[in-house]
Design a protein around this motif. Structure first.
Motif, mmCIF file in Angstrom:
data_model
loop_
_atom_site.group_PDB
_atom_site.id
_atom_site.type_symbol
_atom_site.label_atom_id
_atom_site.label_comp_id
_atom_site.label_asym_id
_atom_site.label_seq_id
_atom_site.Cartn_x
_atom_site.Cartn_y
_atom_site.Cartn_z
ATOM 1 N N GLY A 121 30.731 29.435 28.544
ATOM 2 C CA GLY A 121 31.919 28.578 27.827
ATOM 3 C C GLY A 121 32.532 27.409 28.881
ATOM 4 N N TYR A 122 32.667 27.998 30.145
ATOM 5 C CA TYR A 122 33.270 27.072 31.302
ATOM 6 C C TYR A 122 32.147 25.915 31.659
ATOM 7 C CZ TYR A 122 35.307 25.831 35.816
ATOM 8 O OH TYR A 122 35.595 24.922 36.702
ATOM 9 N N VAL A 123 30.973 26.121 31.759
ATOM 10 C CA VAL A 123 30.073 24.921 31.641
ATOM 11 C C VAL A 123 30.008 24.009 30.521
ATOM 12 C CG1 VAL A 123 27.579 24.553 32.128
ATOM 13 C CG2 VAL A 123 28.596 26.405 33.224
ATOM 14 N N LEU A 124 30.239 24.371 29.403
ATOM 15 C CA LEU A 124 30.189 23.584 28.115
ATOM 16 C C LEU A 124 31.350 22.736 28.076
ATOM 17 C CD1 LEU A 124 28.828 26.156 25.400
ATOM 18 C CD2 LEU A 124 27.363 24.401 26.758
ATOM 19 N N LEU A 125 32.678 23.430 28.558
ATOM 20 C CA LEU A 125 33.750 22.666 28.609
ATOM 21 C C LEU A 125 34.008 21.657 29.775
ATOM 22 C CD1 LEU A 125 36.497 25.421 27.791
ATOM 23 C CD2 LEU A 125 35.751 23.425 26.311
ATOM 24 N N SER A 126 33.182 22.069 30.739
ATOM 25 C CA SER A 126 33.171 21.112 31.845
ATOM 26 C C SER A 126 32.770 19.650 31.871
ATOM 27 C CB SER A 126 32.202 21.738 33.093
ATOM 28 O OG SER A 126 32.938 23.071 33.532
ATOM 29 N N LEU A 127 31.630 19.425 30.869
ATOM 30 C CA LEU A 127 31.328 18.222 30.712
ATOM 31 C C LEU A 127 32.243 17.316 29.986
ATOM 32 C CD1 LEU A 127 29.024 16.105 31.014
ATOM 33 C CD2 LEU A 127 27.981 16.856 28.630
ATOM 34 N N ALA A 136 39.850 27.880 35.351
ATOM 35 C CA ALA A 136 38.905 28.733 36.457
ATOM 36 C C ALA A 136 39.554 29.960 36.246
ATOM 37 C CB ALA A 136 38.853 28.029 37.708
ATOM 38 N N ARG A 137 40.754 30.281 36.228
ATOM 39 C CA ARG A 137 41.465 31.669 36.088
ATOM 40 C C ARG A 137 40.915 32.290 35.089
ATOM 41 N NH1 ARG A 137 45.933 30.392 37.898
ATOM 42 N NH2 ARG A 137 47.295 30.145 36.107
ATOM 43 N N ALA A 138 40.929 31.437 33.840
ATOM 44 C CA ALA A 138 40.846 32.351 32.535
ATOM 45 C C ALA A 138 39.317 32.520 32.404
ATOM 46 C CB ALA A 138 41.320 31.318 31.355
ATOM 47 N N LEU A 139 38.405 31.598 32.447
ATOM 48 C CA LEU A 139 37.133 31.636 32.449
ATOM 49 C C LEU A 139 36.373 32.313 33.477
ATOM 50 C CD1 LEU A 139 36.560 28.519 30.163
ATOM 51 C CD2 LEU A 139 36.981 30.898 29.359
ATOM 52 N N LEU A 140 36.543 31.872 34.674
ATOM 53 C CA LEU A 140 35.830 32.528 35.657
ATOM 54 C C LEU A 140 36.374 33.773 36.532
ATOM 55 C CD1 LEU A 140 34.490 29.040 37.308
ATOM 56 C CD2 LEU A 140 33.474 30.716 35.615
ATOM 57 N N GLY A 141 37.556 33.980 36.203
ATOM 58 C CA GLY A 141 38.614 34.882 36.850
ATOM 59 C C GLY A 141 38.607 34.477 38.379
#
Length: 460
Positions: free
Chosen positions: A54-60, A108-113
């Protein structure tokens, strides 16, 4: 400060001193649950993998928005530099990037910890709009967030394409046996077409081909979480390096904190010395002066009584001298200055209430400041053993590993020591931290206790 404990603690922390204690090493903890499936098989179904995807999808979309904002505002600001408006516009662009940076740290804190500290705030020597603009333009954080806005977009585009294709194709091929019937029923063809020209077409329609397609999809599915994790590793580096505090600012904060600890420690030591002098030697000398005054008055009237008082005063003088020697030893022992750590620690060990074995393996002496801290660290740890450990044996080991001075004190007492709760060990840990040192306490309830200290090595 990063430290290599694997080398720093002398290969499993060196000899065991015959105490019957376990091998020297940091305690191992099984922080997670035990899983029946290996990590490679359960990774596609773990919440962490889906959060990273999800982090990668939101990054774009975020990268596009951030890149367009940064490029537009900076271009506008640079174009308007011929007028006065260019500087405020450029400052506004940097402030906006700082705001985006704050949102990225939250994401980054929410999705990647990934926990990233807030960067250093703007430093303004005076108030006012122009001072604020100057602080924004001079801040390294502002320019780092602008750099993040520029380089995050092409990377997010690359990672989005790679992650989405690997993830979607993996699950699609894995589940192909469940949906291949769609082609003959609704598309008018035997199966998924993988090749076709005017004379020949190749479909995945036989049981063997369907099974092989699912196996290929399984490989892609198992690999996709690790590919996405490798992609988000780059994001972690960018967020941590560009949106967090700089190493210089972090070091300044550490030095300011360490300076406060040093000042507090010095003030506490001065208060202790003043209290010991006032309550000990000073009070004893005052009483001695009064006794000698009374003996002087009785010298002509009652010589025998005066002689007894002088004899008592002589004993008080010996006691006062001993207290002053103890006080001087607590400030800085002469044996440490003259003969080094080996002799000084042996002297401290001889005063401990339990037998202590001392091993000092140093080819040369460190600087007096580090040597003194090492001495008082071991001295305080041995005092704790005498007062609280209920041990029957203890050991002190001192050695050097590259540019670090290592100390270890071990006892077979009841354990339960900790650096929390405002204990003496917490104060000792703060003192070591003030000189870039580390204190590691391994003291399970029931013992044994193993305290390892690490100090920077500086040559005398």
């Amino acid at each position: 400060m990063a430290t290599d404990y694997g080398q720093g603690y002398r290969q499993d922390y060196g000899p065991d001193h015959g105490l019957g204690l376990p091998e020297r090493g940091l305690p191992e903890h099984d922080g997670g649950r035990r899983h029946r499936l290996p990590a490679g098989l359960r990774a596609p179904f773990e919440a962490r993998s889906w959060r990273e995807f999800g982090y990668v999808l939101l990054s774009l979309p975020i990268g596009i928005m951030l890149f367009v904002y940064a490029l537009t505002m900076v271009s506008l600001g640079l174009g308007l530099l011929v007028t006065f408006l260019g500087i405020p516009v450029l400052a506004a662009a940097l402030v906006g990037c700082r705001g985006f940076g704050a949102l990225e740290r939250v994401r980054a804190r929410a999705l990647l910890g990934l926990e990233v500290a807030e960067p250093e705030p703007l430093r303004m020597r005076r108030s006012g709009f122009m001072a604020w603009i100057g602080a924004v333009l001079k801040s390294g954080t502002s320019w780092r967030t602008l750099l993040y806005a520029i380089i995050q977009f092409p990377w997010s585009l690359f990672s989005f394409v790679v992650a989405l294709n690997v993830w979607v194709y993996g699950w699609a091929l894995l589940t192909y046996p469940l949906w291949f019937w769609v082609f003959p029923m609704w598309a008018g063809q035997d199966g998924l077409q993988v090749y076709g020209d005017e004379t020949r077409r190749l479909y995945l329609d036989s049981p063997f081909e369907i099974t092989m397609t699912a196996l290929v999809g399984l490989l892609f599915t198992l690999a996709s979480p690790w590919i996405v994790r490798a992609l988000t590793t780059v994001d972690r580096v960018m967020v941590h390096g560009l949106l967090g505090p700089s190493r210089l600012a972090t070091r300044v904060v550490e030095l300011e904190s360490d300076r406060g600890a040093v000042v507090d420690t010095a003030a506490a030591d001065l208060r202790r010395i003043e209290r010991d002098l006032h309550d000990g030697a000073q009070a004893r000398l005052v009483a001695l002066a009064m006794d000698l005054g009374l003996a002087k008055e009785k010298l002509s009237e009652d010589p025998q009584a005066a002689a007894r008082m002088v004899d008592e005063a002589h004993g008080e003088v010996k006691t006062a001298l001993q207290e002053l020697r103890d006080l001087a030893r607590g400030i800085h022992p002469a044996v440490l200055t003259d003969r080094g750590l080996d002799a000084a620690l042996s002297a401290v060990a001889s005063r401990c209430t339990v037998p202590v074995e001392v091993q000092v393996d140093l080819a040369e002496r460190p600087v007096p400041a580090i040597e003194g801290i090492a001495y008082f660290t071991v001295s305080e740890l041995l005092q704790n053993i005498s007062k609280h450990a209920r041990a029957t044996r203890a050991a002190v080991d001192v050695w050097r590993v590259e540019n670090r001075l290592m100390l270890q004190v071990v006892d077979n007492g009841v354990g339960g020591a900790a650096t929390s709760g405002g204990s003496g060990l917490s104060g000792l840990a703060e003192r070591l931290d003030a000189v870039d040192g580390i204190l590691v306490v391994d003291s399970p309830v029931g013992g044994p206790t193993r305290v390892t200290a690490e100090l920077p090595w500086r040559r005398a």
